[in-house]
Design an enzyme around this catalytic site. Structure first.
Site: not given
Ligand code: BES
Ligand code: ZN
Ligand code: ZN
Length: 478
Positions: A255, A329
């Protein structure tokens, strides 16, 4: 401490009156002519969030404006209660009497939340704090004593327990810490059974997606399952499954600056599950709930899982890893299929700081709700409405399947080009692991953390998003 009294017991140091504009016009104080003068001379008219202090024989009276009656909401009531208790006039004061604007139960509950949730601050690492602390205050709420008000306080305590976990350092709130906390909560509770899967068990059972995410970390991955049986006669079981990424660096798809700073919040889903579990016990809720926390750290290193990897999930489906930052997920997929296979819940709600796209779509005040069950969606929205723990439904539909098609595996872990409908494609990924189980998904990426100085009645930091919502949902609809 909040106590509930019909009349103030001793003469309080401070008396707080919440008044909307209509009430202000008619308001008469029995033993303080100054208050009546301030009102008749229109110095105080009940303007929204106006706080007017009056000294009366050594005690203080605070008039707090709630604005126009026709525009008054319970959110405003919460904000006003928060502002009143945090006001500079209360500095050093201990004995407070609070006079609600209305004796309706929902109004009293809103005031309690304004106090307990609104004045919460994360102070662990402040060596000096100037803010008032309500912990040092005794607040007499002038209202008929009712059990439900104490319940409201308990629910707020659950919310704030979640906030403490989300706010603390990522290297403090690790999987080991979660395990310790859950064991402490379950200790001595005969109606809770624990199953905790460590690396070894996750490996033996094949929860390879979960393991892959944690591969670059020096900490243990853990799947923590606490089954709460509030009603042994009832066959029905609800599962709540929380994303617990103790820090999301993005992995090798690292990130960038301004996206990474708050990523200790990426366990807010698991944190919420822990808060709800506390509430189930405290409130002795007569429902059966299996609480699931999928804990891992998405770290970066030579051992990290890699873009291009294909991994076999617990369910048997293979997954192409296209972006290591779409890790939540993966952990959830294994947790969901594990709990469905081994616990067979009738309904399942997962809760996760899942997508940045959710923040783009809905901002910070509404959690995204996605569900394949009309009834669950309706019930969750009703709980969201009643608790002011807001949620808004987004769609899920068969055509989304094509968005996560892979050329080399059954599915891939990202969706459409440019991240289009990122919240929906992430939900579609999860849906593929839910089978026939009634399922709802809460994306709390926007609602779990306040980065601006404050939002509604939340101070900077974690909000405990969805703890109130889920507690209400379980009580009323599970
Ligand atoms: N934890 C993030 C989502 C997030 C973003 C939570 C902002 C809280 C605030 C999640 O793991 C993530 O990085 N998602 C990616 C998915 C993408 C790579 C498909 C995202 O949303 O950018
Ligand atoms: Zn991520
Ligand atoms: Zn994440």
């Amino acid at each position: 401490m909040i106590t509930y009294k019909l009349k103030p017991k001793n003469s309080a140091e401070v008396s707080i009156y919440l008044l909307d504009e209509d009430q202000t016009l008619k308001f008469q104080h029995e033993n303080c002519t100054q208050v009546n003068e301030v009102i008749s001379s229109k110095q105080f008219t009940g303007t929204l969030y106006d706080i007017f202090p009056i000294v009366n024989k050594g005690t203080l009276i605070l008039l707090v404006g709630l604005g126009k009656r026709e525009e008054l909401t319970l959110t405003i009531v919460r904000i006003a209660a928060k502002k009143a208790l945090e006001s500079k006039y209360l500095k050093g004061k201990k004995d407070i009497a609070l006079y609600p604007h209305s004796q309706k139960e929902e109004c009293i509950l809103a005031i309690i939340e304004g106090i307990k949730i609104g004045t919460y601050r994360w102070k662990k690492y402040l060596t000096e704090s100037s803010a008032n602390s309500i912990d040092a205050m005794s607040i007499q709420m002038i209202t008929p004593q009712k059990k439900s008000f104490e319940i409201a306080e308990d629910i707020c305590a659950g919310v704030n327990a979640t906030r403490d976990l989300v706010n603390d350092n990522a290297d403090f709130v690790t999987s080991t810490h979660f395990e310790k906390e859950i064991r402490a909560i379950a200790k001595g509770q005969k109606n809770i059974s624990l199953e905790i899967l460590n690396e070894k068990e996750l490996n033996a059972k094949g929860l390879n997606l979960h393991l892959a995410v944690n591969q670059g970390s020096n900490k243990q991955p853990k799947l923590i399952i606490a089954k709460y049986t509030g009603n042994p006669k009832d066959k029905k079981l609800l599962a709540i499954v929380g994303k617990g990424i103790t820090f999301d660096s993005g992995g090798l798809n690292l990130k960038p600056t301004s996206h990474i700073e708050t990523m200790r919040e990426d366990m807010a889903g698991a944190g919420a599950v822990l808060g709800v579990l506390k509430n189930l016990i405290k409130l002795k809720i007569k429902k059966n709930v299996v609480c699931v926390l999928g804990i891992a750290e998405n770290a970066i290193g030579s051992g990290s899982y890699k873009p291009g990897d294909v991994i076999k999930s617990y369910s048997g489906k293979t997954v192409e890893i296209c972006n290591t930052d779409a890790e939540g997920r993966l952990v959830l997929a294994d947790a969901i299929s594990y709990v469905i296979k081994n616990y067979k819940p009738e309904k399942l709600v997962d809760i996760a700081t899942l997508t940045g796209a959710c923040v783009v779509a809905l901002g910070y005040d509404y959690t995204a709700l996605i569900s394949t069950s009309e009834q669950m969606a309706k019930d969750i929205l009703s709980s969201a409405d009643k608790t002011d723990d807001r949620a808004w439904r987004l769609p899920i539909y068969p055509e989304l399947k094509s968005a996560i098609k892979s050329k080399i595996a059954d599915i891939k872990n990202i969706g459409l080009p440019k991240g289009a409908a990122g919240t929906l494609t992430a939900a579609e990924f999860l849906r593929q692991f839910t089978g026939e189980t009634l399922w709802a998904h809460l994306d709390i990426a926007g609602t779990s953390f306040v980065e601006s100085s404050e939002r509604m009645y939340f101070n900077y930091g974690a909000t405990g998003s969805s703890v109130r919502l889920l507690t209400h949902f379980i009580q009323n609809y599970a």
